[in-house]
Design an enzyme around this catalytic site. Structure first.
Site, PDB file in Angstrom:
ATOM      1  CE  LYS A  55      -0.138  -7.606 -19.709  1.00 51.32           C
ATOM      2  NZ  LYS A  55      -1.286  -6.730 -20.017  1.00 51.32           N
ATOM      3  CG  ASP A  72      -2.630  -7.732 -16.933  1.00 48.28           C
ATOM      4  OD1 ASP A  72      -3.262  -7.161 -17.825  1.00 48.28           O
ATOM      5  OD2 ASP A  72      -2.685  -8.966 -16.763  1.00 48.28           O
TER       6      ASP A  72
HETATM    7  P1  NDP Z   1      -7.407  -8.300 -11.207  1.00 45.91           P
HETATM    8  O1  NDP Z   1      -6.256  -9.047 -10.654  1.00 45.91           O
HETATM    9  O2  NDP Z   1      -7.813  -7.020 -10.581  1.00 45.91           O
HETATM   10  O3  NDP Z   1      -8.692  -9.238 -11.271  1.00 45.91           O
HETATM   11  C1  NDP Z   1      -8.660 -10.440 -11.955  1.00 45.91           C
HETATM   12  C2  NDP Z   1      -9.970 -11.162 -11.709  1.00 45.91           C
HETATM   13  O4  NDP Z   1     -10.039 -12.273 -12.597  1.00 45.91           O
HETATM   14  C3  NDP Z   1     -10.075 -11.719 -10.307  1.00 45.91           C
HETATM   15  O5  NDP Z   1     -11.406 -11.754  -9.930  1.00 45.91           O
HETATM   16  C4  NDP Z   1      -9.491 -13.119 -10.497  1.00 45.91           C
HETATM   17  O6  NDP Z   1      -9.928 -14.067  -9.539  1.00 45.91           O
HETATM   18  C5  NDP Z   1     -10.033 -13.479 -11.846  1.00 45.91           C
HETATM   19  N1  NDP Z   1      -9.131 -14.453 -12.454  1.00 45.91           N
HETATM   20  C6  NDP Z   1      -7.799 -14.352 -12.634  1.00 45.91           C
HETATM   21  N2  NDP Z   1      -7.312 -15.462 -13.174  1.00 45.91           N
HETATM   22  C7  NDP Z   1      -8.359 -16.282 -13.323  1.00 45.91           C
HETATM   23  C8  NDP Z   1      -8.485 -17.593 -13.836  1.00 45.91           C
HETATM   24  N3  NDP Z   1      -7.420 -18.277 -14.287  1.00 45.91           N
HETATM   25  N4  NDP Z   1      -9.729 -18.140 -13.872  1.00 45.91           N
HETATM   26  C9  NDP Z   1     -10.814 -17.438 -13.401  1.00 45.91           C
HETATM   27  N5  NDP Z   1     -10.734 -16.204 -12.890  1.00 45.91           N
HETATM   28  C10 NDP Z   1      -9.532 -15.640 -12.868  1.00 45.91           C
HETATM   29  O7  NDP Z   1      -7.049  -8.090 -12.754  1.00 45.91           O
HETATM   30  P2  NDP Z   1      -7.690  -7.053 -13.792  1.00 45.91           P
HETATM   31  O8  NDP Z   1      -9.112  -6.823 -13.476  1.00 45.91           O
HETATM   32  O9  NDP Z   1      -6.765  -5.900 -13.908  1.00 45.91           O
HETATM   33  O10 NDP Z   1      -7.561  -7.877 -15.162  1.00 45.91           O
HETATM   34  C11 NDP Z   1      -8.612  -8.710 -15.655  1.00 45.91           C
HETATM   35  C12 NDP Z   1      -8.405  -8.924 -17.144  1.00 45.91           C
HETATM   36  O11 NDP Z   1      -8.438  -7.663 -17.820  1.00 45.91           O
HETATM   37  C13 NDP Z   1      -7.084  -9.573 -17.553  1.00 45.91           C
HETATM   38  O12 NDP Z   1      -7.287 -10.355 -18.710  1.00 45.91           O
HETATM   39  C14 NDP Z   1      -6.225  -8.372 -17.909  1.00 45.91           C
HETATM   40  O13 NDP Z   1      -5.173  -8.730 -18.789  1.00 45.91           O
HETATM   41  C15 NDP Z   1      -7.258  -7.493 -18.591  1.00 45.91           C
HETATM   42  N6  NDP Z   1      -6.950  -6.066 -18.672  1.00 45.91           N
HETATM   43  C16 NDP Z   1      -6.623  -5.339 -17.584  1.00 45.91           C
HETATM   44  C17 NDP Z   1      -6.388  -3.984 -17.696  1.00 45.91           C
HETATM   45  C18 NDP Z   1      -6.106  -3.117 -16.514  1.00 45.91           C
HETATM   46  O14 NDP Z   1      -5.974  -1.914 -16.711  1.00 45.91           O
HETATM   47  N7  NDP Z   1      -6.018  -3.636 -15.309  1.00 45.91           N
HETATM   48  C19 NDP Z   1      -6.423  -3.309 -19.009  1.00 45.91           C
HETATM   49  C20 NDP Z   1      -6.851  -4.154 -20.084  1.00 45.91           C
HETATM   50  C21 NDP Z   1      -7.077  -5.486 -19.905  1.00 45.91           C
HETATM   51  P3  NDP Z   1      -8.891 -14.662  -8.443  1.00 45.91           P
HETATM   52  O15 NDP Z   1      -8.855 -13.644  -7.371  1.00 45.91           O
HETATM   53  O16 NDP Z   1      -9.496 -15.955  -8.038  1.00 45.91           O
HETATM   54  O17 NDP Z   1      -7.563 -14.851  -9.132  1.00 45.91           O
HETATM   55  O1  2IT Z   2      -3.751  -5.231 -20.911  1.00 47.02           O
HETATM   56  C1  2IT Z   2      -3.646  -4.002 -20.734  1.00 47.02           C
HETATM   57  O2  2IT Z   2      -3.907  -3.178 -21.628  1.00 47.02           O
HETATM   58  C2  2IT Z   2      -3.199  -3.537 -19.432  1.00 47.02           C
HETATM   59  N1  2IT Z   2      -2.996  -4.340 -18.530  1.00 47.02           N
HETATM   60  C3  2IT Z   2      -2.955  -2.067 -19.194  1.00 47.02           C
HETATM   61  C4  2IT Z   2      -1.594  -1.680 -19.694  1.00 47.02           C
HETATM   62  C5  2IT Z   2      -1.158  -0.273 -19.371  1.00 47.02           C
HETATM   63  O3  2IT Z   2      -0.004   0.026 -19.707  1.00 47.02           O
HETATM   64  O4  2IT Z   2      -1.924   0.513 -18.806  1.00 47.02           O
END
Ligand code: NDP
Ligand code: 2IT
Length: 451
Positions: free
Chosen positions: A130, A170
């Site tokens: 990460k 992420d």
């Molecule tokens: P984005 O940046 O696209 O969206 C994140 C969302 O979560 C936003 O709405 C953001 O709001 C909110 N958020 C972030 N931090 C906080 C906080 N401290 N408290 C409340 N809301 C918060 O990220 P992703 O959708 O990609 O990721 C979301 C989650 O999914 C994370 O935990 C990530 O690690 C996990 N994930 C992502 C993957 C991917 O492929 N993208 C794969 C697997 C897991 P704001 O705009 O206010 O910050």
């Molecule tokens: O938490 C996760 O699995 C991710 N943010 C996606 C990682 C990736 O390499 O696609």
């Protein structure tokens, strides 16, 4: 827990905490895994003697670097960049990059640790890593984000490569940021390779990678619900977050016949009792991905919806809860509300969104509950499929990628059932995911000797 298991866990954790003081998210993530795998390790003493778990909790390499950049007014800023290369036993390091003001070493290490087990569960050959920075893209211009990404990649490029370490997105890192990072990588290294995933479709990206995490969450929830003869049809779904994972989890839940009634960001949540529909979902996509607006604007556009500033959505009664924002966003009091609201299934889209106390409440109440390392693995799995397509220089159709994704999610579910089912037929998905993820990495480490 029996006494020997408890002793193993506590002495392991005491050592970990002494070596990594103050890293509370890292401690939390490791404790959950160690509690699950300790009985297995004690059954196979060579794993204990070879200190496999100790090695898994010590990153193979941590890179911390300065990221200097200049804003649009000519002011200089310094951020901190990280890449935690946790484990390469089963493949090149693989995992996302997070840009958020909260990023620190503890959060990077917890995410890299979780990623190792998640990537093992996908069935694909990917190690765990990460990276990220305490830089927040919020409120920054495109030009500022580009300059930041270029500076970040100027250092990171020497540590990554298509067979070494393959970053992706992420929180705070989506298609725009991957584009800027890839452009700078290609310029500095003079090579066009699949060193990043989540790339644009015209330049090596895979169809369905943007959708994959959220879709995979719903495919996994479908499998969980099916164990109790249920489905998404007619269910009320509460989603947190409004970013990449939340958007496509909401989309798939809607397509499967459910009513999605909430979305959130770090400022608050919206409750739309009528549920999202095609038009409202398209509005959210534009609001978040093009205008980079806030979720409260949804309630201004659709007056039937109400905005709750400073609150999380867990008090809204639902059948299915999909936490898709960030770590520790469901605390004990939130879990009590979820149970009281009649929810039957909590499927994690975010990484570690539920605190240990909250998990205990949810499990005790008999809800279906899956940890993110199992249910959000569709994102990194599809990154793995992107790597395959880059290597063979071919592009699969959306149907082909979706079929792989579907199969992978159902295989992960089967692995959780295999290692997590108790005598009464109840599945502990935490235990199942941790043991299944552990065994493959542990065996690979044993095979490869003391490295
Ligand atoms: P984005 O940046 O696209 O969206 C994140 C969302 O979560 C936003 O709405 C953001 O709001 C909110 N958020 C972030 N931090 C906080 C906080 N401290 N408290 C409340 N809301 C918060 O990220 P992703 O959708 O990609 O990721 C979301 C989650 O999914 C994370 O935990 C990530 O690690 C996990 N994930 C992502 C993957 C991917 O492929 N993208 C794969 C697997 C897991 P704001 O705009 O206010 O910050
Ligand atoms: O938490 C996760 O699995 C991710 N943010 C996606 C990682 C990736 O390499 O696609």
């Amino acid at each position: 827990m029996t006494d020997p298991v408890k002793n193993y866990v506590e002495s392991f954790m005491a050592g970990l905490i002494a070596r990594n003081p103050g890293e509370k998210e890292f401690h939390q993530a490791v404790r959950e895994v160690v509690e699950s795998v300790a009985p297995y390790i004690l059954d196979y003493p060579y794993l204990k003697d070879l200190k496999i778990m100790e090695r898994m909790a010590e990153p193979e390499r941590v890179i911390i670097f300065r990221v200097p950049w200049m804003d649009d007014r000519g002011q200089v800023h310094i951020n901190r960049g990280f890449r935690v290369q946790m484990n390469s036993a089963i493949g090149p390091y693989k995992g996302g990059i997070r840009f958020h003001e909260s990023v620190n070493l503890s959060i990077m290490k917890f995410l890299a640790f979780e990623q190792t087990f998640k990537n093992s569960l996908t069935t694909l050959p990917m190690g765990g890593a990460k990276g990220g920075s305490d830089f927040s893209p919020r409120g920054k211009s495109d030009a500022e984000v580009m300059r930041f990404c270029q500076s970040f990649m100027t250092e990171l490029q020497r540590h990554i490569g298509q067979d070494t370490d393959v970053p992706a997105g992420d929180i705070g890192v989506g298609g725009r940021e991957i584009g800027y990072l890839f452009g700078q990588y290609k310029r500095l290294r003079d090579e066009f390779t699949g060193t990043l995933t989540g790339k644009g479709l015209a330049w090596g990206g895979s169809l369905l990678r943007p959708e994959a995490t959220g879709f995979g969450v719903c495919y996994f929830a479908q499998e969980m619900l099916a164990t109790r003869g249920q489905s998404f049809e007619g269910k009320t779904v509460v989603v947190s977050g409004a970013g990449n994972v939340a958007q496509y989890a909401a989309r798939k839940a809607m397509d499967l016949g459910a009513k999605v009634v909430t979305l959130s960001d770090s400022d608050g949540f919206i409750h739309d009792p009528d549920g999202l529909n095609e038009e409202k979902w398209n509005y959210v996509m534009q609001l978040k991905n093009i205008y980079r607006g806030r979720i409260k604007e949804y309630a201004e556009k659709y007056p039937n919806a109400k905005y709750y500033p400073g609150e999380r959505p867990w008090g809204i009664p639902c059948d299915i809860a999909l936490p898709c924002a960030t770590q520790n966003e469901i605390e004990a009091a939130d879990a009590e509300k979820i149970v009281k609201g009649g929810c039957g299934c909590v499927t994690e889209g975010a990484n570690m969104p539920t605190t240990p106390e909250a998990i205990a409440i949810i499990q005790k109440a008999g809800l279906l509950y899956s940890p993110g390392k199992a249910s959000n693995a569709g994102g990194v799995a599809t990154s793995g499929l992107e790597m395959t397509q880059n290597s063979i220089r071919q592009k699969w159709t959306a149907e082909e990628v979706d079929a792989h994704l579907h199969r992978i999610m159902s295989d992960i579910h089967a692995a959780c059932v295999k290692y997590g089912k108790d005598e009464s037929g109840n599945v502990n998905y935490v235990k199942g995911a941790n043991i299944a993820g552990f065994i493959k990495v542990a065996n690979a480490m044993v095979d490869q000797g003391l490295v």
